[in-house]
Design a protein around this motif. Structure first.
Motif, PDB file in Angstrom:
ATOM      1  N   ARG A  57       0.802  -1.218   0.000  1.00  0.00           N
ATOM      2  CA  ARG A  57       0.000   0.000   0.000  1.00  0.00           C
ATOM      3  C   ARG A  57       0.835   1.267   0.000  1.00  0.00           C
ATOM      4  NH1 ARG A  57      -4.758  -0.463   4.409  1.00  0.00           N
ATOM      5  NH2 ARG A  57      -4.484   1.772   4.151  1.00  0.00           N
ATOM      6  N   SER A  89       2.025   2.562   2.803  1.00  0.00           N
ATOM      7  CA  SER A  89       1.384   3.243   3.923  1.00  0.00           C
ATOM      8  C   SER A  89       2.316   4.244   4.597  1.00  0.00           C
ATOM      9  CB  SER A  89       0.922   2.212   4.965  1.00  0.00           C
ATOM     10  OG  SER A  89       0.069   1.254   4.388  1.00  0.00           O
ATOM     11  N   GLU A 120      -0.417   5.170   9.347  1.00  0.00           N
ATOM     12  CA  GLU A 120      -1.265   4.068   8.878  1.00  0.00           C
ATOM     13  C   GLU A 120      -0.689   2.724   9.291  1.00  0.00           C
ATOM     14  OE1 GLU A 120      -3.271   5.800   4.786  1.00  0.00           O
ATOM     15  OE2 GLU A 120      -1.225   5.054   4.711  1.00  0.00           O
ATOM     16  N   GLU A 123      -5.026  -6.307   5.248  1.00  0.00           N
ATOM     17  CA  GLU A 123      -5.566  -5.025   4.782  1.00  0.00           C
ATOM     18  C   GLU A 123      -7.088  -5.002   4.921  1.00  0.00           C
ATOM     19  OE1 GLU A 123      -4.148  -3.330   1.065  1.00  0.00           O
ATOM     20  OE2 GLU A 123      -2.532  -4.803   1.068  1.00  0.00           O
ATOM     21  N   GLU A 167      -9.320  -2.476   7.328  1.00  0.00           N
ATOM     22  CA  GLU A 167     -10.354  -1.610   6.771  1.00  0.00           C
ATOM     23  C   GLU A 167     -11.719  -1.941   7.361  1.00  0.00           C
ATOM     24  OE1 GLU A 167     -12.407  -0.391   2.485  1.00  0.00           O
ATOM     25  OE2 GLU A 167     -10.461  -1.433   2.493  1.00  0.00           O
ATOM     26  N   GLU A 211     -12.038  -0.570  10.858  1.00  0.00           N
ATOM     27  CA  GLU A 211     -12.275   0.870  10.837  1.00  0.00           C
ATOM     28  C   GLU A 211     -13.715   1.170  10.414  1.00  0.00           C
ATOM     29  OE1 GLU A 211      -7.901   2.702   9.761  1.00  0.00           O
ATOM     30  OE2 GLU A 211      -9.075   1.814   8.137  1.00  0.00           O
ATOM     31  N   ARG A 267     -19.301  -3.015   0.635  1.00  0.00           N
ATOM     32  CA  ARG A 267     -17.872  -3.034   0.955  1.00  0.00           C
ATOM     33  C   ARG A 267     -17.598  -3.926   2.157  1.00  0.00           C
ATOM     34  NH1 ARG A 267     -13.172  -3.354  -1.231  1.00  0.00           N
ATOM     35  NH2 ARG A 267     -11.495  -2.463   0.002  1.00  0.00           N
ATOM     36  N   LEU A 325     -15.072  -7.090   2.099  1.00  0.00           N
ATOM     37  CA  LEU A 325     -13.958  -7.243   3.052  1.00  0.00           C
ATOM     38  C   LEU A 325     -14.111  -8.527   3.854  1.00  0.00           C
ATOM     39  CD1 LEU A 325     -13.856  -3.548   4.319  1.00  0.00           C
ATOM     40  CD2 LEU A 325     -12.180  -4.642   2.820  1.00  0.00           C
TER      41      LEU A 325
END
Length: 275
Positions: free
Chosen positions: A107, A109, A113, A165, A169, A172, A245, A249
């Motif tokens: 990524r 990052s 992050e 990842e 995500e 979050e 989404r 995920l």
């Protein structure tokens, strides 16, 4: 008195003189006697004992545990089992760190992050489960247990960078108050009965639209208008891209096939209702 000196033991075992003397001083490999000059002497049992000590040290056991093993205060199989479990925990931690680093490399990052990724990824299995349970309790309290299980991510012991990842995500996302509110609205359209859960409004309409689209039905046709008129409009929450989404995920973390994108179904139904 006949016997082996520390130098003899070092040559026979491949250890250094300093190491053999250290083990002797610690009482792990005690001498069997002394020479006329006062030097420590050891018997064949000391050779075997040193070989065992070297093996246990290479496996990572501490000296206190090794002393108890060679003195038969602890069962070697019990120590081996406990140590194997400890190593497994360490290996899981290392595999997770490796996955985080690979994810960061993929990524590009920032340090901030990376710190977030590491903190979320290193949560224990129980901590991850509590995080998800809190989300499901707050948003899907009335949904059957089987559905909740199908919506629960389970990060494997040896995750790939894509799974790390996705987990970060997802973690979050479920903390977003707006997303939680949308999921609560969506859950109102799932109608569990007292015995057997049945699909609610959203699932029923999507199934009908999916069949109509497979049959080539035009959303502007009389048949499509009749289908749409027989059912209520889909709730806005059902078309929330954040829910799609979440499911994407979830599939990545659990190594499941990717979910269906409901957007074409919703667009077909919208057109049928407005025609």
């Amino acid at each position: 008195m006949d016997g082996y000196t520390i130098g003899d033991l070092a040559r026979r075992t491949g250890l250094t003189v300093k190491t053999v003397r250290f083990y002797s001083d610690k009482g792990i490999v005690p001498p069997s006697g002394r020479s006329h000059a006062g030097y420590r002497l050891y018997d064949l049992a000391a050779v075997a004992r040193l070989d065992l000590v070297r093996t246990l040290r290479e496996l990572g056991l501490d000296l206190a545990t090794i002393r108890r093993v060679v003195n038969r205060e602890l069962s070697l199989p019990e120590v081996a089992a406990a140590h194997a479990e400890a190593l497994e925990v360490q290996m899981r931690t290392l595999r997770l760190r490796r996955a985080v680093l690979r994810a960061v490399a993929r990524r590009g990052s920032t340090p901030e992050e990376m710190d977030i990724m590491h903190k979320l990824a290193r949560l224990s299995e129980d901590e991850r489960r509590r995080l998800i349970d809190d989300f499901l309790d707050a948003t899907l309290a009335g949904v059957p247990a089987g559905v909740r299980r199908s919506l629960t991510p389970d990060l494997p012991d040896d995750p790939g960078p894509e799974q790390v990842e996705a987990w970060v995500e997802l973690a979050e996302l479920i903390g977003d108050p707006g997303f939680r509110a949308a999921v609560r609205l969506l859950s109102d359209h799932y109608e569990p009965s007292a015995t057997v859960p049945r699909p609610g409004t959203v699932a029923t309409i999507r199934s009908l639209v999916r069949r109509a689209m497979a049959e080539g039905m035009d959303p502007g046709s009389p048949e499509a208008r009749a289908l749409a008129a027989a059912h209520p409009p889909l709730p806005e929450a059902a078309a929330d891209p954040r829910w799609t989404r979440y499911l994407t995920l979830l599939a990545t973390v659990n190594d499941w096939p990717p979910p269906e994108d409901p957007a074409p179904l919703h667009e077909w139904y919208r057109r049928a209702r407005s025609s």
